[in-house]
Structures are given as structure tokens and as C-alpha cells.
Write an enzyme that holds these catalytic residues in place. Sequence first.
Site, PDB file in Angstrom:
ATOM      1  N   GLY A 141       0.814  -1.222   0.000  1.00  0.00           N
ATOM      2  CA  GLY A 141       0.000   0.000   0.000  1.00  0.00           C
ATOM      3  C   GLY A 141       0.839   1.259   0.000  1.00  0.00           C
ATOM      4  O   GLY A 141       2.057   1.234  -0.226  1.00  0.00           O
ATOM      5  N   CYS A 179       1.737   3.093   2.460  1.00  0.00           N
ATOM      6  CA  CYS A 179       2.736   3.122   3.536  1.00  0.00           C
ATOM      7  C   CYS A 179       4.086   2.586   3.067  1.00  0.00           C
ATOM      8  O   CYS A 179       5.115   3.233   3.225  1.00  0.00           O
ATOM      9  CB  CYS A 179       2.219   2.320   4.721  1.00  0.00           C
ATOM     10  SG  CYS A 179       3.458   2.010   5.974  1.00  0.00           S
ATOM     11  N   HIS A 190      19.234   4.175  33.104  1.00  0.00           N
ATOM     12  CA  HIS A 190      20.061   5.379  33.021  1.00  0.00           C
ATOM     13  C   HIS A 190      21.321   5.061  32.227  1.00  0.00           C
ATOM     14  O   HIS A 190      21.875   3.983  32.405  1.00  0.00           O
ATOM     15  CB  HIS A 190      20.441   5.842  34.423  1.00  0.00           C
ATOM     16  CG  HIS A 190      21.329   7.049  34.424  1.00  0.00           C
ATOM     17  ND1 HIS A 190      20.856   8.315  34.136  1.00  0.00           N
ATOM     18  CD2 HIS A 190      22.663   7.174  34.654  1.00  0.00           C
ATOM     19  CE1 HIS A 190      21.874   9.173  34.205  1.00  0.00           C
ATOM     20  NE2 HIS A 190      22.973   8.501  34.513  1.00  0.00           N
TER      21      HIS A 190
END
Length: 477
Positions: free
Chosen positions: A42, A44, A447
Site C-alpha cells: 500500500g 505506507c 540510566h
Amino acid sequence: MTDDTTQLAVIGGGPGGYATAFMAADLGLTVTLIDPAKNPGGVCLYHGCIPSKALLHVSRVIAEAGEAEAWGISFGKPKVNIDRLRDWKNEVVSGLTDGLGRLVRQRRITYLQGTAAFLNNRTLAVSGAGGGDDRRLVFEHAVIATGAVPVRLAQLDIGDDRILDSTRALEMAQVPKKLLVVGGGYIGLELGTVFAALGSKVTVAEMTAQLLPGVDRDLVNLLEKRLSDRLEAIYKNTTVQALKAQKNGLKAILRTGKDGEQVRLFDQVLVAVGRRPDTAGLGLQNTGVVCDERGFILVDRRRRTAEAHIFAIGDVVGEPMLAHKAVHEGRVAAEVISGREALYEPLAVPAVVFTDPEIAWAGTTETQAREQGLEVVVARFPWAASGRAATLGRSDGLTKLVVDPRTERVLGVGIAGPGAGELIAEAVLAIEMNASVADIGLSIHPHPTLSETLKESADVYYGTATHFRRTKGLRRS
Ligand code: NAD
């Protein structure tokens, strides 16, 4: 004509259509998937998300290489080999679409390369399938997943091939020296970013007072600040009155506000002023399917149309016109058709604009809360206080939570910064799981990462963020 039968006919092979077909096949249905292309994919995969993201990645590499000068690393001016770049983008697309073709065969889905139209509410004519005559396909259920097509502006439709829509722009035939982008929405800003990185002088003309109208202003302001450095000009409240084809380019008359008129010359013009549902030639008049006044097919929470055995999903049923929303709707429709109980009722459909910075949001935005008169409190964590953002040289981002102060539930999240499109997934889960601000704040985030900005914005809500001391009260509406 040959007559075939199928339990489910899926019309349109974009992400919504093929996800529907795959889910239905996995649930045991006999499925026929119809699309004009050789393999599913499609807009996309062939002309949208995937090629544009490949090119946006290139823009990011070019931008980062430039920024590295400040850290003592010089790469020199980029040399763009447009032919190789185009080939690479096409290889990305064909690799993925070929893969989808294999998945179709593995699932024993019948794939008809052609165009379908309803003859009545039980029969489709499929033209172009297997050469020769149209095929007739009798179905028990159908899912319409035909997507959307670009809106065209009559005053710019002067039949000149230097006027592009997103499909033509993504073909990357050349890099224009001067490009006018009409429409400061998703496509205009993403492709404007690509061409600016490749060396075009890009001017954006946006009709409304804000780029990305309706999107959270805090996020858009950060984007606009950076875009202003990279683009030649951004004109808001501006429309293109007329285009005139000349040998040396396209002469554009730009009108800003009531009387600010200027005439400028461009090599190419990209028109990206929105998309409309693609139902032309589908034969909906031969069924009981009903559309609204804008042409979007009306569906219920199961994605059923006014014909109980015909469903519709994706761009053709309305905003937001996003592939991941279409996929979710399609999987719901496939479940319902296979006899399961399922509803389309997401609390959050994430949206991402893949510019630099990326901006992403999910759930209720601060703007929507204000418009709807909802009582909300907004906690904002500036990336200037993020260690990870500093290591990337990108302290210009922002993460914000929109919170219901009575329940402390997170109603929405907005993020601007590199990787915002990845970070927003945590927000979607939080909203879907009814997480409170404390749930996010008490979850240990790794972190040093940008994901900590979500945890810290939760802590900002309580005034206890480790790396940011707020000096003012929280914004309320
Ligand atoms: P859009 O609705 O995002 O933006 C269109 C813009 O054009 C708006 O800002 C509008 O105000 C402006 N506009 C309208 N008429 C105009 C005029 N005459 N002159 C100047 N400006 C005008 O539409 P789009 O950028 O064409 O994209 C279409 C859809 O495709 C989007 O709504 C989105 O759902 C989808 N899309 C999504 C992504 C993504 O998820 N990252 C990327 C590209 C496209």
C-alpha cells in the site's frame, strides 16, 4: 467471467488490509486479498511511511555529521549520489514488500493483483487479476481498506510535472534547488526536512496560523525553532494563489494574511494539503454502505458498515489517518468476522511526526483538554535537565504529561526530541493500563536514557524531580 468464492475478501493491501487478511487467515478463515500492486504494501510501504523514513534517516545522518563539528569531528560537506540514494530507498521498499508476498503465500491467502468493485453486496468484480476478463468473487464478508489519496488544489492543478504530490516527491528524481512546500502538515514537514538536508532551499507555505494545526503548541514551537534554522522560509497564514509555469521554474503568488502578497520562483512545488478517502470506482452505490459528507465510510465500534457483513478500516473510515490505527482496526474486524467478541476502542492512538526533532503524542493533548473543558494539570520536563540528551547534543527536547488531578491518572503524553516516536510507546501502555503519575515515577527507568524524561516528568508533577527544580506551579486548565 470466472466465479470464485471466499469467506473474506479484503480490498486494499496496505498495512490495514494485509494485517486484516493475515489475522483472519491465522484465525482460520479462507481469505482473498486484492490490491493492484504485485505484493501487499500500500501507500505506507510503496509511497509513504517506509521510503520517507529511509530518507529521513539519511537527513538525520547528514544533520548529525554536521553537528559533530562542534565535538571536534569533521566529515566535510556531504556529497549526495541521488541515484544510489534512490536505489537504496527502493531496496528497502522491495525487501519489505517481497517479504509480505512470502507471508501471504505462507498463510495460503489468495492474492489477486487487480482492482475490486462491488457489483452488489455479495459480489466483487476484480479487474486486472490474471489478465483477461474480470473475475467475479462471491464473498461472505468483505473488509474495505482502500485508504486515502492526496487532496488536490484546483488553482495549482496546471498540469506541470514540476508540481509534485508525496508519491512523486518520494521517487527522488532530482533534488530541486528551490522547493516550495504547500502545507505545513505531516508530509510537508517530513519531506521538507528530507529535501533541506539534501541541499534544497525549502520554503513552507501553511494556510493556518500554526504548523501542524491542532498539535500541542509546546511541541510544535520546539520543532519550528529548529526548522527555522534549516529551511529557507516558513510562511504561516499563507496560501498559494496561483502558479505559473515558466521555462526557468514555477512562479508562485503567495498571499499571507489579507494583503501580504509576494511572487517567488521555485524549481519544484510539493503539494501536501491533506488526504481524502479513496472510494472512487469501488461501486459502493451497489451496496448499502453509507459514507459521511466528507466521503468517509461510516462504521460502528466493530468496524461494521451499514451492511452488517461488510466492514471498513483505516484511512477510508476517517482520522487519524495512521497505519498503526488501520492495523488495529483491521485486527478487530478480523476477530469479529471470525466470531470473536472485539471492539475498536483505544484510549490512545499515538501520533509521530518524524521531523527533527521528532514530535509524538498519545492520549489527550493539553490543547484538546482545554477545548473540551477538562480539568487537567500539566507536568513538563525539559530535556536541558536530561543527561542522555546532553550526550547527544540535543538538550532542546521536552516531555510533558497531561494529568487528571482528581485521580492522578495520566490522560496524555507529549514528547519532542530525537527518538520521541520510540519513547511514546511507553506512554501508550501507561494510558491503556490506566497508570497513575506515581506508577510512572515509581517504575525504574534505565540510566542514562531519554526514557528517564518520562519518569522525571512524573516526578515534576510531585515537585520531586531529581534533575529539575521547578520554580513555578504546574500549568492547569
Ligand atoms: P496534514 O493534514 O497533516 O497537513 C496538511 C496541511 O496543509 C495542514 O497544515 C493544512 O492546514 C495545510 N493546508 C491545507 N490547505 C492548504 C492550502 N490551500 N495552502 C496551504 N496550506 C494548506 O496532511 P498531509 O501532510 O498531506 O498528510 C496527510 C495525512 O497522512 C496526515 O493527516 C497523516 O494522517 C498521514 N501521514 C502521517 C505520517 C506519520 O504518521 N508520520 C506521515 C505522513 C502522512
